[in-house]
Design an enzyme around this catalytic site. Sequence first.
Site, PDB file in Angstrom:
ATOM      1  N   TYR A  18      15.777  -4.111 -38.725  1.00  0.00           N
ATOM      2  CA  TYR A  18      15.404  -2.976 -37.878  1.00  0.00           C
ATOM      3  C   TYR A  18      13.926  -3.064 -37.502  1.00  0.00           C
ATOM      4  CZ  TYR A  18      15.176   1.877 -36.270  1.00  0.00           C
ATOM      5  OH  TYR A  18      15.007   3.017 -35.517  1.00  0.00           O
ATOM      6  N   HIS A  22      12.254  -3.782 -33.731  1.00  0.00           N
ATOM      7  CA  HIS A  22      11.305  -2.843 -33.138  1.00  0.00           C
ATOM      8  C   HIS A  22       9.926  -3.467 -32.941  1.00  0.00           C
ATOM      9  CE1 HIS A  22      14.428   0.130 -33.700  1.00  0.00           C
ATOM     10  NE2 HIS A  22      13.719   0.929 -32.913  1.00  0.00           N
ATOM     11  N   TYR A  41       5.945   8.170 -30.397  1.00  0.00           N
ATOM     12  CA  TYR A  41       7.272   8.055 -31.011  1.00  0.00           C
ATOM     13  C   TYR A  41       7.119   7.303 -32.327  1.00  0.00           C
ATOM     14  CZ  TYR A  41      12.391   7.156 -30.825  1.00  0.00           C
ATOM     15  OH  TYR A  41      13.736   7.104 -31.058  1.00  0.00           O
ATOM     16  N   TRP A  76      19.824  -1.700 -25.203  1.00  0.00           N
ATOM     17  CA  TRP A  76      19.143  -1.566 -26.495  1.00  0.00           C
ATOM     18  C   TRP A  76      20.098  -0.984 -27.531  1.00  0.00           C
ATOM     19  CZ3 TRP A  76      14.941  -3.422 -28.743  1.00  0.00           C
ATOM     20  CH2 TRP A  76      14.496  -2.837 -29.932  1.00  0.00           C
ATOM     21  N   TRP A  77      20.846   0.030 -27.168  1.00  0.00           N
ATOM     22  CA  TRP A  77      21.795   0.616 -28.113  1.00  0.00           C
ATOM     23  C   TRP A  77      22.861  -0.396 -28.506  1.00  0.00           C
ATOM     24  CZ3 TRP A  77      22.368   5.837 -25.118  1.00  0.00           C
ATOM     25  CH2 TRP A  77      21.259   6.640 -25.391  1.00  0.00           C
TER      26      TRP A  77
END
Length: 107
Positions: A18, A22, A41, A76-77
């Site tokens: 993860y 990112h 964010y 992206w999802w």
Amino acid sequence: METIAFRMVLNPGMREEYERRHAQIWPELVDALHNAGVRDYRIFFDPDSHHLFAMLTRHNHHTMNELPQLDVMRKWWDYMADIMQTAADHTPLQQPLEPVFHLNSLS
């Protein structure tokens, strides 16, 4: 400006992946988030529960509700779906979090 927070769930053993993904976030996704009014964010990880806690600030006239229609957001999802809990369409499962304290709001 408004601050919102929500919880997501990472699959066990996927923290490093993860973080890697990112760290290499696509510039076109960053642009889409910025253009939608998203600022500052941040995502935090709880290793005991595998929960991800996201917090972001957005403009009052944000267009975050339009992000799911963007190809880059859908891609992206799809890219992230193998390492976190998602709906059948790969939208990350999110639980909104309610604010209960804000130090700056004290007088």
